[in-house]
Scaffold this motif. Sequence first.
Motif, mmCIF file in Angstrom:
data_model
loop_
_atom_site.group_PDB
_atom_site.id
_atom_site.type_symbol
_atom_site.label_atom_id
_atom_site.label_comp_id
_atom_site.label_asym_id
_atom_site.label_seq_id
_atom_site.Cartn_x
_atom_site.Cartn_y
_atom_site.Cartn_z
ATOM 1 N N LEU A 271 -115.438 74.017 33.585
ATOM 2 C CA LEU A 271 -116.300 73.072 33.855
ATOM 3 C C LEU A 271 -117.694 73.264 33.437
ATOM 4 C CD1 LEU A 271 -114.912 72.487 37.586
ATOM 5 C CD2 LEU A 271 -114.238 71.087 35.337
ATOM 6 N N LYS A 272 -118.432 72.004 33.294
ATOM 7 C CA LYS A 272 -119.969 72.307 33.091
ATOM 8 C C LYS A 272 -120.702 72.047 34.206
ATOM 9 C CE LYS A 272 -121.689 70.254 29.375
ATOM 10 N NZ LYS A 272 -122.048 69.037 28.736
ATOM 11 N N TRP A 273 -121.565 73.069 35.006
ATOM 12 C CA TRP A 273 -122.239 72.884 35.993
ATOM 13 C C TRP A 273 -123.121 71.714 36.183
ATOM 14 C CZ3 TRP A 273 -127.654 72.951 37.037
ATOM 15 C CH2 TRP A 273 -128.466 73.233 35.668
ATOM 16 N N ASP A 274 -123.818 71.265 35.101
ATOM 17 C CA ASP A 274 -124.540 70.073 35.170
ATOM 18 C C ASP A 274 -123.850 68.767 35.460
ATOM 19 O OD1 ASP A 274 -124.117 70.666 32.620
ATOM 20 O OD2 ASP A 274 -126.064 70.580 31.867
ATOM 21 N N ASP A 275 -122.718 68.890 35.041
ATOM 22 C CA ASP A 275 -122.048 67.435 35.478
ATOM 23 C C ASP A 275 -121.997 67.416 37.214
ATOM 24 O OD1 ASP A 275 -121.385 67.114 32.941
ATOM 25 O OD2 ASP A 275 -119.788 67.731 32.582
ATOM 26 N N TYR A 276 -121.992 68.474 37.881
ATOM 27 C CA TYR A 276 -121.885 68.398 39.263
ATOM 28 C C TYR A 276 -122.941 68.580 39.997
ATOM 29 C CZ TYR A 276 -117.166 68.329 37.220
ATOM 30 O OH TYR A 276 -116.053 67.993 36.550
ATOM 31 N N VAL A 277 -123.896 69.444 39.696
ATOM 32 C CA VAL A 277 -125.023 69.968 40.622
ATOM 33 C C VAL A 277 -126.197 68.813 40.684
ATOM 34 C CG1 VAL A 277 -126.611 72.016 40.768
ATOM 35 C CG2 VAL A 277 -124.486 72.256 40.144
ATOM 36 N N ARG A 278 -126.362 68.495 41.891
ATOM 37 C CA ARG A 278 -127.505 67.916 42.216
ATOM 38 C C ARG A 278 -128.758 68.402 42.916
ATOM 39 N NH1 ARG A 278 -125.018 65.605 38.891
ATOM 40 N NH2 ARG A 278 -123.286 64.156 39.401
ATOM 41 N N PHE A 279 -129.902 67.757 42.847
ATOM 42 C CA PHE A 279 -130.945 68.663 43.912
ATOM 43 C C PHE A 279 -131.080 67.796 45.140
ATOM 44 C CE2 PHE A 279 -135.434 68.645 44.754
ATOM 45 C CZ PHE A 279 -135.743 69.958 45.087
ATOM 46 N N ASP A 280 -131.552 68.885 46.159
ATOM 47 C CA ASP A 280 -132.019 68.466 47.299
ATOM 48 C C ASP A 280 -132.692 69.146 47.859
ATOM 49 O OD1 ASP A 280 -131.985 67.899 50.016
ATOM 50 O OD2 ASP A 280 -129.796 67.438 50.571
ATOM 51 N N GLU A 281 -133.975 68.710 48.249
ATOM 52 C CA GLU A 281 -135.297 69.464 48.592
ATOM 53 C C GLU A 281 -135.057 70.201 49.991
ATOM 54 O OE1 GLU A 281 -138.563 66.623 48.778
ATOM 55 O OE2 GLU A 281 -137.873 65.887 50.657
ATOM 56 N N ARG A 282 -133.909 69.959 50.780
ATOM 57 C CA ARG A 282 -133.792 70.400 52.275
ATOM 58 C C ARG A 282 -133.436 71.975 51.693
ATOM 59 N NH1 ARG A 282 -129.348 67.985 55.306
ATOM 60 N NH2 ARG A 282 -128.440 67.715 53.309
ATOM 61 N N TYR A 283 -133.048 72.403 50.450
ATOM 62 C CA TYR A 283 -132.658 73.779 50.448
ATOM 63 C C TYR A 283 -133.831 74.703 49.698
ATOM 64 C CZ TYR A 283 -127.845 71.812 51.227
ATOM 65 O OH TYR A 283 -126.905 71.081 52.059
ATOM 66 N N LEU A 284 -134.975 73.832 49.841
ATOM 67 C CA LEU A 284 -136.018 74.725 49.379
ATOM 68 C C LEU A 284 -136.536 75.149 50.337
ATOM 69 C CD1 LEU A 284 -137.940 71.994 47.057
ATOM 70 C CD2 LEU A 284 -136.531 73.999 46.230
ATOM 71 N N ARG A 285 -137.275 76.593 50.296
ATOM 72 C CA ARG A 285 -137.898 76.996 51.328
ATOM 73 C C ARG A 285 -139.569 76.969 51.396
ATOM 74 N NH1 ARG A 285 -133.836 82.169 50.966
ATOM 75 N NH2 ARG A 285 -132.114 81.007 50.933
ATOM 76 N N PRO A 286 -140.007 77.039 52.555
ATOM 77 C CA PRO A 286 -141.708 76.706 52.802
ATOM 78 C C PRO A 286 -142.436 77.694 51.653
ATOM 79 C CG PRO A 286 -140.732 76.528 54.600
ATOM 80 C CD PRO A 286 -139.757 77.045 53.919
ATOM 81 N N THR A 287 -142.112 78.984 51.697
ATOM 82 C CA THR A 287 -142.419 80.061 50.675
ATOM 83 C C THR A 287 -141.218 80.831 49.939
ATOM 84 O OG1 THR A 287 -142.720 81.585 52.901
ATOM 85 C CG2 THR A 287 -144.790 80.716 51.696
ATOM 86 N N GLU A 288 -141.077 80.782 48.780
ATOM 87 C CA GLU A 288 -140.016 81.255 47.996
ATOM 88 C C GLU A 288 -140.239 82.545 47.711
ATOM 89 O OE1 GLU A 288 -136.974 81.727 47.617
ATOM 90 O OE2 GLU A 288 -136.481 80.160 46.332
ATOM 91 N N VAL A 289 -139.129 83.501 47.525
ATOM 92 C CA VAL A 289 -139.114 84.569 46.901
ATOM 93 C C VAL A 289 -138.506 84.347 45.535
ATOM 94 C CG1 VAL A 289 -138.118 87.113 46.742
ATOM 95 C CG2 VAL A 289 -138.945 85.981 49.139
ATOM 96 N N ASP A 290 -139.527 84.603 44.619
ATOM 97 C CA ASP A 290 -139.150 84.313 43.113
ATOM 98 C C ASP A 290 -138.235 85.218 42.497
ATOM 99 O OD1 ASP A 290 -140.825 81.941 43.182
ATOM 100 O OD2 ASP A 290 -142.651 83.157 42.609
#
Length: 353
Positions: A271-290
């Motif tokens: 399968l191709k990942w970008d056919d299924y993956v969507r963005f949801d900002e709820r999964y972002l963190r206030p500060t990220e470890v890059d």
Amino acid sequence: MPFKKVAFITGITGQDGSYLAELLLQKGYEVHGLIRRASTFNTARIDHLYTDPHDIGTRLFLHYGDLSDGARLVTLLSEIKPQEVYNLAAQSHVRVSFDEPEHTGDTTGVGSMRLLEAVRLAGLHCRFYQASSSEMFGATPPPQDENTPFYPRSPYGAAKLYSYWVTKNYREAYGMYAVNGILFNHESPRRGETFVTRKITRAVARIAAGQQHELFMGNLDAIRDWGYAAEYIEGMWRMLQADQPDDYVLATNVGYTVREFLETSFSHVGLKWDDYVRFDERYLRPTEVDALIGDATKAKTELGWTPTVDGLQLAKLMVDADVEALAHEGRPWIDTVKLDSWTSKKNAALGVD
Ligand code: NDP
Ligand code: GDR
């Protein structure tokens, strides 16, 4: 009667605790695990290891307790008298630590001190392993090793840093054999379903089976050094067998982005990942470890520990396990185990049925 080593594991119901219990039982240890009382069963990862304590030869024993209850820890350690204590218990989810900072500080941070203090008050001369984390490096760029400055970016990372220092302090203050394993991300088919790797591989299996149609994700640019949990457990054990107590990084030394893990996982089932993956900002963190990419040279040189599975091999291994899991009611790791009588035997042994 040959001398039998006794180990005490907090967090035995978690991913790492279950692999560690398996390893120690294989090595002939008597294993005692701390479990939390819950309204539903939380022992699925260790069900296959359990035998009735009334049976001759039983070497796995479970005890109710919590890292928030110091008196209970003193009582248990005084009774069990382990030679090795592995502190794996924690509120271990970084995103959740922003929602529950106080609880995370109390368990992931102060909980370790309670356990160290319980070892001291019980008068034990045991060896102590603290599950420290690459999250303590946080904003400091890779590669990260034992000498890299810490800069945590979450309440979880800050709580782990407290545990790291208090472990070091008990080593220096009381001459305790206490070590920090600074482990980079390690995954497996037993990984909790809300960590990014398992969330992906479980979704891939479900999408391939037509049971799911979309996958909502956060930051795909984050880089992580993902290794295989079963191999990291061996490294933990080796840290407690060394002549001198010291702190060690365990890592594969290779980093991949979340996007690369997605690509590999989806393409593994065609399968191709970008056919299924969507963005949801709820999964972002206030500060990220890059970016976290470890350098485990010290563990290789001094402990002879070398991982063999890298992040993208792991993605395929986990997708295969999750595809298999759909055919086994979501429990790939207990393929060979009979579940029917286990729960009632365990409840009888704990005196709760
Ligand atoms: P899991 O989240 O799978 O397991 C956590 C364990 O801690 C569970 O057994 C859980 O019990 C127990 N626990 C949580 N809170 C308490 C408490 N207050 N008292 C007693 N037990 C509690 O974590 P992992 O197995 O993945 O990780 C093991 C340890 O290593 C953790 O400390 C984690 O922070 C650390 N770590 C993990 C890494 C990884 O990539 N996996 C990397 C670096 C460090 P229950 O089942 O009841 O919830
Ligand atoms: P991490 O693991 O925070 O590194 O902590 P996690 O798998 O939660 O996140 C890894 C990276 O993926 C990004 N991400 C998402 N993460 C989750 N959970 N869900 C998503 O939908 C998602 N989308 C993108 C995250 O932002 C992050 O950058 C783990 C835990 O096991 C800790 O206990 C341990 O100490 C560290 O690893 C080392």
